[in-house]
Design a protein around this motif. Sequence first.
Motif, short mmCIF file in Angstrom:
data_model
loop_
_atom_site.label_atom_id
_atom_site.label_comp_id
_atom_site.label_asym_id
_atom_site.label_seq_id
_atom_site.Cartn_x
_atom_site.Cartn_y
_atom_site.Cartn_z
N GLU A 229 0.84 -1.21 0.00
CA GLU A 229 0.00 0.00 0.00
C GLU A 229 0.87 1.26 0.00
O GLU A 229 0.54 2.26 -0.66
CB GLU A 229 -0.93 0.00 1.22
N ARG B 265 0.69 4.25 -2.76
CA ARG B 265 0.45 5.66 -2.42
C ARG B 265 1.62 6.54 -2.83
O ARG B 265 1.46 7.54 -3.50
CB ARG B 265 0.28 5.81 -0.91
N GLU B 266 2.81 6.13 -2.42
CA GLU B 266 3.93 7.06 -2.51
C GLU B 266 4.74 6.94 -3.79
O GLU B 266 5.30 7.91 -4.26
CB GLU B 266 4.85 6.86 -1.28
N GLY C 161 1.63 6.87 -6.95
CA GLY C 161 0.66 7.97 -6.95
C GLY C 161 -0.78 7.49 -6.97
O GLY C 161 -1.67 8.18 -7.43
N GLY C 162 -1.00 6.27 -6.45
CA GLY C 162 -2.36 5.71 -6.44
C GLY C 162 -3.06 5.98 -5.13
O GLY C 162 -2.58 6.73 -4.28
N GLU C 163 -4.22 5.34 -4.97
CA GLU C 163 -5.02 5.55 -3.75
C GLU C 163 -5.31 4.20 -3.10
O GLU C 163 -5.57 3.21 -3.79
CB GLU C 163 -6.38 6.15 -4.12
N VAL C 164 -5.30 4.22 -1.76
CA VAL C 164 -5.71 3.04 -1.00
C VAL C 164 -7.02 3.41 -0.32
O VAL C 164 -7.05 4.28 0.54
CB VAL C 164 -4.64 2.66 0.05
N LEU C 165 -8.10 2.77 -0.73
CA LEU C 165 -9.43 3.10 -0.20
C LEU C 165 -9.86 2.07 0.83
O LEU C 165 -9.12 1.12 1.12
CB LEU C 165 -10.43 3.17 -1.37
N ILE D 279 -7.88 -0.69 -4.11
CA ILE D 279 -6.69 0.03 -4.56
C ILE D 279 -7.02 0.67 -5.91
O ILE D 279 -7.59 0.00 -6.78
CB ILE D 279 -5.52 -0.97 -4.81
N LYS D 280 -6.65 1.94 -6.06
CA LYS D 280 -6.77 2.57 -7.39
C LYS D 280 -5.38 3.01 -7.81
O LYS D 280 -4.75 3.84 -7.13
CB LYS D 280 -7.69 3.77 -7.33
N ALA D 281 -4.88 2.45 -8.90
CA ALA D 281 -3.55 2.82 -9.38
C ALA D 281 -3.42 2.42 -10.84
O ALA D 281 -4.10 1.48 -11.29
CB ALA D 281 -2.48 2.11 -8.55
N SER E 4 -8.65 -0.47 -10.92
CA SER E 4 -9.05 -0.74 -9.53
C SER E 4 -8.81 -2.21 -9.25
O SER E 4 -9.07 -3.06 -10.11
CB SER E 4 -10.55 -0.54 -9.35
#
Length: 464
Positions: free
Chosen positions: A197, A201-202, A205-209, A214-216, A220
């Motif tokens: 994760e 994120r880092e 540049g994706g998102e952990v919901l 996961i969106k990256a 999804s």
Amino acid sequence: MNRLVVVSNRVAPVRRGGTGAEGGLAVAMQGAMKDRGGVWFGWSGNTVAHDSSQAKVIETGRISYATLDLTQRDYNEYYTGFANSVLWPLFHYRLDLTDFSRRDMAGYHRVNAMFASRLLPLLKDGDVIWVHDYHFIPLGAYLRQAGSRQKLGFFLHIPWPPMELLATLPNHEALVRDLCTYDLIGFQTRTDLHAFEAYIREEAGGEVLSGGRIKAFGRSTLAKAFPISIDTEEVAKLARRAEHSPQSRRLRESLSDRQLITGVDRLDYTKGLTERLEAYQHLLAGYPAYRGQVTLLQIAPPSRGDLSDYQQMRQQVEAIAGHINGRFAEFDWSPVRYLNRGFKRQTLMGFLRLSDVGLVTPLRDGMNLVAKEFVAAQPPEDPGVLVLSRFAGAARELDGALIVNPYDIEGVGDTLARALSMALPERRERWEAMFERLSRHDLAAWRNAFMTNLDAAPCAAAAA
Ligand code: ADQ
């Protein structure tokens, strides 16, 4: 119910009385495939002169076993090269042992693409595909490229490395992007999941919901921890049955009332064998009362012997085992029994049952099933003590063990002394908590949790 298609590097049909490779995982996968019908697809274990143009298929009941041969070049580049000389050491935090080349990485991708193209004709609409381990991270992406619309799940049996370590891998982003093609990604522990994760994120540049979403990379997926386990009841049964076997009797007689410490590991640098032997040496040096009173049985079947890091480590382990025996042995006692061979599962579980201490001290391990097998194999009325590395995934669950830092040689030696002298009430209390947990979280529970999540996961290809 939809068919299950399992993909793993080796395909292991279960045979009665087989050795390690045919153990729990094979049984779990076959159980799932038997219920739903399925295909088990992977490497045959053979190398040949030319690529197989199609998989060799053997049908037994509702399961088809489909295998491909590899050419020597594929084996060198994909298996020995990128999988075992780059991903294996790197994912076990051994940056110093990684040996990256573009040639091997290309071989890894070539074999993954080849496996995808040979699997495709075997697939049916609605199949659910479960891919195992680091050998096949890009397989899902190649399947999608070739037009597969089936649900895709992936489980990583080894740790996921921290972001800064992964970033040393050229093309790390492409590898993670390929991984994100799967509809469900399973890790062994929350530590691994959190490391993944953090990368998303880092670095990506994706998102952990919430709920593991996961969106990256414009996609999804779901990422969760599914700690693998053992067939607890089966191991307990095997160990009970082995109690009166000729091998267990011979081992018991040969010990003549000495306490037994047992280690069982593939001969691999991740398992911390030299440090473990040094810790045992510390016990004998620092606690002279144990000399002549304790035996270490270290079972270590060779693996990946064609790699120089493994050859070197083997020499080191042999040297220190020999040194300990030379330094402490008496004419009627050897402190270390070091065996480079496999055993039938029942025999091995019988040895674990006889052990006063299970010594499991990997420097890094995805889970470590031996730790769980040791617990399941113990006699409830007089259980042994598990000494377990904090760096094994199993340490998160087996908190009744004496948890050690395997790099702290003297600390492990002292803990061994504590384990050998632990009174029965404490041993029982620690064991009962662990056994109870393993009875609930067994291999079937692991498989069902993964399959339930995979069945429920949205399929990216269906939405496209
Ligand atoms: P391994 O690194 O192979 O597995 P482990 O989890 O301990 O390690 O499993 C080894 C299995 O082989 C055990 O079931 C053990 O009993 C058996 N075995 C070992 N030596 C044997 C011998 N001499 N004879 C017979 N059987 C033997 C990888 C990861 C682990 C992860 C597993 C499962 O490295 O971290 O726990 O996959 O996901």
